[in-house]
Design a protein around this motif. Structure first.
Motif, short mmCIF file in Angstrom:
data_model
loop_
_atom_site.label_atom_id
_atom_site.label_comp_id
_atom_site.label_asym_id
_atom_site.label_seq_id
_atom_site.Cartn_x
_atom_site.Cartn_y
_atom_site.Cartn_z
N TYR A 36 15.23 -12.74 10.11
CA TYR A 36 15.06 -11.81 11.22
C TYR A 36 13.87 -10.92 10.91
O TYR A 36 13.56 -10.64 9.75
N GLN A 38 12.08 -7.06 12.00
CA GLN A 38 12.33 -5.76 12.63
C GLN A 38 11.03 -4.99 12.73
O GLN A 38 10.41 -4.66 11.71
N ARG A 42 12.94 -0.60 16.36
CA ARG A 42 13.53 -1.68 17.17
C ARG A 42 14.68 -2.32 16.42
O ARG A 42 14.82 -2.18 15.21
N GLY A 43 15.48 -3.07 17.16
CA GLY A 43 16.52 -3.87 16.51
C GLY A 43 15.93 -5.12 15.89
O GLY A 43 14.75 -5.42 16.04
N LEU A 44 16.76 -5.86 15.18
CA LEU A 44 16.31 -7.09 14.54
C LEU A 44 16.14 -8.19 15.58
O LEU A 44 16.92 -8.29 16.53
N GLN B 6 22.37 -0.02 23.62
CA GLN B 6 23.08 0.98 22.84
C GLN B 6 22.71 2.37 23.33
O GLN B 6 21.55 2.64 23.63
N LEU B 43 21.44 -4.39 5.98
CA LEU B 43 22.48 -4.08 6.95
C LEU B 43 23.85 -4.33 6.34
O LEU B 43 24.06 -5.35 5.68
N PHE B 90 23.39 -0.36 14.30
CA PHE B 90 23.00 -1.46 15.18
C PHE B 90 24.23 -2.22 15.65
O PHE B 90 25.13 -2.52 14.87
N PHE B 109 20.42 -8.36 18.60
CA PHE B 109 20.62 -6.98 18.22
C PHE B 109 20.18 -6.01 19.31
O PHE B 109 19.22 -6.25 20.04
N GLY B 110 20.88 -4.88 19.37
CA GLY B 110 20.45 -3.77 20.20
C GLY B 110 19.36 -2.97 19.51
O GLY B 110 19.03 -3.24 18.35
N PRO B 111 18.81 -1.95 20.18
CA PRO B 111 17.69 -1.17 19.63
C PRO B 111 18.11 -0.15 18.58
O PRO B 111 17.25 0.41 17.91
N GLY B 112 19.41 0.11 18.43
CA GLY B 112 19.87 1.01 17.39
C GLY B 112 20.12 2.43 17.87
O GLY B 112 19.57 2.89 18.87
#
Lengths: 113, 118
Positions: A36, A38, A42-44, B6, B43, B90, B109-112
């Motif tokens: 992944y 990042q 931003r998200g992964l 999110q 993570l 996340f 994944f969302g942006p956090g």
């Protein structure tokens, strides 16, 4: 339990040069391996995965990775780096028939013009 | 599709306060996950869900609770915030592994949510 190690916190390459981001894993049984990326704030985002079959896996943005069972490695590669490839890269592993993916600590790739 | 969303993006809490981090996905995914990301630590899985009404603990569940009343939503609850919960959170989702062993599909994944507890 499965685990993954990314031995380099930081990788620096010049634009146009090949890049490698290293990943080794530990898992009982057959591994499912993922990369992944990042970008800041931003998200992964998923790049590529190895499930079975050909050891060389091609993914998004020109990235590829090679599964090496004897060395328990899944290194990410790209023949010619771009400045826009600069980001944080995560390797992740899951084992057969399991829902608990484990992530590495991440490697920050910086591509300089 | 909005993918995984999110809210909020940022939040500062005082010690002992509570809050709910919201997560929603519009991809009809069965599996949903909550992770926390600490610097240099990758993570860590907090909780996950394999479908509405079904949740399970991950690697670091202490101090958190979840519920999954619908396929779309998977909120994460912090009851008594502590400084150790300062992190980026996340949410992720993935589809069911049809015709394949469990665990082969990638996560989205969302942006956090960046949470600070002072």
């Amino acid at each position: 339990a499965q685990s993954v190690a990314q031995p380099e916190d930081q990788v620096n390459v010049a634009e146009g040069n090949p890049l490698t981001v290293k990943c080794t894993y530990s898992v009982s049984g057959n591994p499912y391996l993922f990369w992944y990326v990042q970008y800041p704030n931003r998200g992964l985002q998923f790049l590529l995965k190895y499930i079975t079959g050909d050891n060389l896996v091609k993914g998004s943005y020109g990235f590829e990775a090679e599964f090496n069972k004897s060395q328990t490695s899944f290194h990410l590669k790209k023949p010619s780096a771009l400045v826009s490839d600069s980001a944080l890269y995560f390797c992740a592993v899951n084992r057969y028939n399991n829902n608990d993916m484990r992530f590495g600590a991440g490697t920050r790739l910086t591509v300089k013009p | 599709n909005a993918g995984v969303t999110q809210t909020p993006k940022f939040r500062i809490l005082k010690i002992g306060q509570s809050m709910t981090l919201q997560c929603a996905q519009d991809m009809n995914h069965n599996y949903m996950y909550w992770y926390r990301q600490d610097p240099g630590m990758g993570l860590k899985l907090i909780y996950y869900s394999v479908g509405a009404g079904i949740t399970d603990k991950g690697e670091v569940p202490n101090g958190y609770n979840v519920s999954r009343s619908t396929t779309e939503d998977f909120p994460l609850r912090l009851e008594l915030a502590a400084p150790s919960q300062t992190s980026v959170y996340f949410c992720a989702s993935r589809s069911i592994d049809r015709g394949r062993p469990l665990g082969t599909n990638e996560q989205f994944f969302g942006p956090g949510t960046r949470l600070t507890v002072l």
